[in-house]
Design an enzyme around this catalytic site. Structure first.
Site, PDB file in Angstrom:
ATOM      1  N   HIS A  45     -13.680  -1.307  -7.030  1.00 61.12           N
ATOM      2  CA  HIS A  45     -14.942  -0.557  -7.048  1.00 61.12           C
ATOM      3  C   HIS A  45     -14.741   0.926  -6.742  1.00 61.12           C
ATOM      4  O   HIS A  45     -15.630   1.730  -6.995  1.00 61.12           O
ATOM      5  CB  HIS A  45     -15.954  -1.175  -6.070  1.00 61.12           C
ATOM      6  CG  HIS A  45     -15.776  -0.756  -4.644  1.00 61.12           C
ATOM      7  ND1 HIS A  45     -16.837  -0.528  -3.794  1.00 61.12           N
ATOM      8  CD2 HIS A  45     -14.657  -0.519  -3.900  1.00 61.12           C
ATOM      9  CE1 HIS A  45     -16.397  -0.173  -2.607  1.00 61.12           C
ATOM     10  NE2 HIS A  45     -15.082  -0.163  -2.635  1.00 61.12           N
ATOM     11  N   GLY A 101       4.257   1.488  -2.154  1.00 62.77           N
ATOM     12  CA  GLY A 101       4.210   1.918  -3.538  1.00 62.77           C
ATOM     13  C   GLY A 101       2.786   2.248  -3.940  1.00 62.77           C
ATOM     14  O   GLY A 101       1.870   2.226  -3.121  1.00 62.77           O
ATOM     15  N   ASP A 134       0.862  -1.186   0.000  1.00 59.50           N
ATOM     16  CA  ASP A 134       0.000   0.000   0.000  1.00 59.50           C
ATOM     17  C   ASP A 134       0.895   1.231   0.000  1.00 59.50           C
ATOM     18  O   ASP A 134       2.129   1.119  -0.035  1.00 59.50           O
ATOM     19  CB  ASP A 134      -0.940   0.000   1.206  1.00 59.50           C
ATOM     20  CG  ASP A 134      -2.282   0.666   0.892  1.00 59.50           C
ATOM     21  OD1 ASP A 134      -2.260   1.737   0.247  1.00 59.50           O
ATOM     22  OD2 ASP A 134      -3.333   0.149   1.293  1.00 59.50           O
ATOM     23  N   PHE A 162      -0.335   1.241  -6.510  1.00 55.31           N
ATOM     24  CA  PHE A 162      -0.816   0.191  -7.411  1.00 55.31           C
ATOM     25  C   PHE A 162      -1.174   0.710  -8.797  1.00 55.31           C
ATOM     26  O   PHE A 162      -1.451  -0.059  -9.705  1.00 55.31           O
ATOM     27  CB  PHE A 162      -1.976  -0.606  -6.812  1.00 55.31           C
ATOM     28  CG  PHE A 162      -3.131   0.201  -6.249  1.00 55.31           C
ATOM     29  CD1 PHE A 162      -3.674   1.282  -6.916  1.00 55.31           C
ATOM     30  CD2 PHE A 162      -3.675  -0.159  -5.025  1.00 55.31           C
ATOM     31  CE1 PHE A 162      -4.743   1.994  -6.395  1.00 55.31           C
ATOM     32  CE2 PHE A 162      -4.760   0.540  -4.491  1.00 55.31           C
ATOM     33  CZ  PHE A 162      -5.298   1.619  -5.174  1.00 55.31           C
TER      34      PHE A 162
END
Length: 366
Positions: free
Chosen positions: A274, A254, A228, A256
């Site tokens: 989502h 990091g 994360d 995503f």
């Protein structure tokens, strides 16, 4: 927080109960005049605010020590006795708290979920959903429907996830709310899928690591990689240490949107896709596709929208996504198409005893 296992009722039984409750709701709506049924739904938001007020006052935490008379309870939580009685009268009518014959107030199972240390606590979630800032941006729902864009951009000049990094009071409230909501799906998720089959599990966007740590605790031969943003995983050590998995879990920081760690057998994303409209969701999926081996598995934990017209939590959260983040909930066919566009094949959708589903996918043939 308690971490003992909870026995899950059989999934067919749960689905039957859901259908029965939906049928009762339809029967109720059809047995009262339409304007009365609509009025009941219009004022349902008041109940949510009443729950938030009780959480903020700490009523449930006080009653966790035992039943209290009104005056004693009001003094303990710093409230006006008459006003507190009126608040609790509403909540009691919905099964949230109860009053004994001697007048003392006590907890109910619903009220216990407002305690800070409940096994599944929704206190922080109720505070977030009942906060003035969350309530304020929902007042712009009409604008979001007109434009198709989240209102946060217009209200604060920046996307929601950027804004909560600048307003840390709201950000911490949001983080705590999401953590508390995650506990709802923990046991159903672990009961529905055998995570022990994977040697290395990469939790992408895994926050402080509570989910991954619990998975590793149940899968003693597996290793984990928590991934994360740097400011998020900086707080992960306590959760990992509390469950005794520090030696089997690597913490990596990091974005995503850019890349994810390589070498995983399973890539787990819980309530991540989502949050984003397709261009951003596509960037995440491309990063995953570039990191995954052909035999690796992608596990998306999401509220898959059903095809029926009965109430479903995903339909509420979908509007929350519209108002807040710009993301959306999707049906199984929409996820299948989305995954295919970015190099994945949807293998199956695994239902759980919660509203969440696990979408298992693999890299498509290059």
């Amino acid at each position: 927080m308690a971490y003992g296992r909870t026995t899950m009722p059989p999934l067919p039984l749960l689905r039957a109960v859901e259908r029965f409750r939906a049928a009762l709701a339809v029967l109720h709506r059809r047995t009262v005049p339409g304007h009365i049924a609509l009025m009941e739904m219009m004022t349902s938001g008041w109940l949510a605010q009443a729950i938030a007020a009780a959480a903020e006052l700490g009523v449930a935490d006080e009653l966790a020590h035992g039943p209290r008379q009104g005056a004693e309870l009001a003094a303990a939580v710093g409230a006006d006795e008459d006003a507190l009685h009126r608040l609790l009268r509403l909540l009691i009518s919905h099964g949230i708290f109860a009053q004994r014959r001697d007048g003392a107030y006590r907890l109910t199972p619903q009220a216990r979920a407002l305690c800070r240390d409940a096994p599944v606590s929704l206190r922080d979630a109720s505070l977030f959903f009942g906060s003035a800032r969350h309530r304020g941006h929902w007042s712009h729902l009409t604008d979001a429907v007109r434009t198709g864009r989240p209102v946060r951009t217009g209200v604060n000049g920046m996307p929601f996830f950027d804004y909560v990094q600048t307003d840390r009071d709201l950000g911490e409230l949001f983080d705590n709310a999401m953590t508390s909501i995650s506990t709802l799906a923990l046991e159903p998720l672990l009961a529905a899928h055998d995570f022990a089959r994977y040697d290395t599990i990469v939790d992408v966007g895994g926050g402080r690591g509570s989910l991954l740590a619990e998975i590793l605790r149940r899968a003693p031969r597996s290793r984990g990689i928590l991934f994360d943003l740097p400011e998020v995983v900086a707080d992960a050590a306590p959760d990992l240490a509390e469950r005794g998995v520090t030696d089997r879990c690597t913490v990596t920081a990091g974005s995503f949107f850019e890349s994810v760690p390589e070498g995983g057998d399973a890539y787990l994303l819980k309530h991540i896709i989502h949050d984003w409209p397709e261009p951003d969701a596509g960037r995440i999926l491309r990063a995953l596709r570039g990191a995954m081996r052909p035999d690796a598995r992608l596990l998306l934990v999401e509220l898959v929208l059903p095809e029926h017209n009965r109430p479903h939590p995903g339909k509420y959260i979908d509007i929350e996504m519209l108002v807040n983040a710009g993301g959306r909930e999707r049906s199984e066919s929409e996820y299948r198409d989305l995954l295919a566009r970015y190099g994945f094949t949807l293998l199956r959708v695994i239902p759980t005893a919660s509203p969440d589903n696990i979408l298992e996918a693999c890299p498509a043939d290059r």
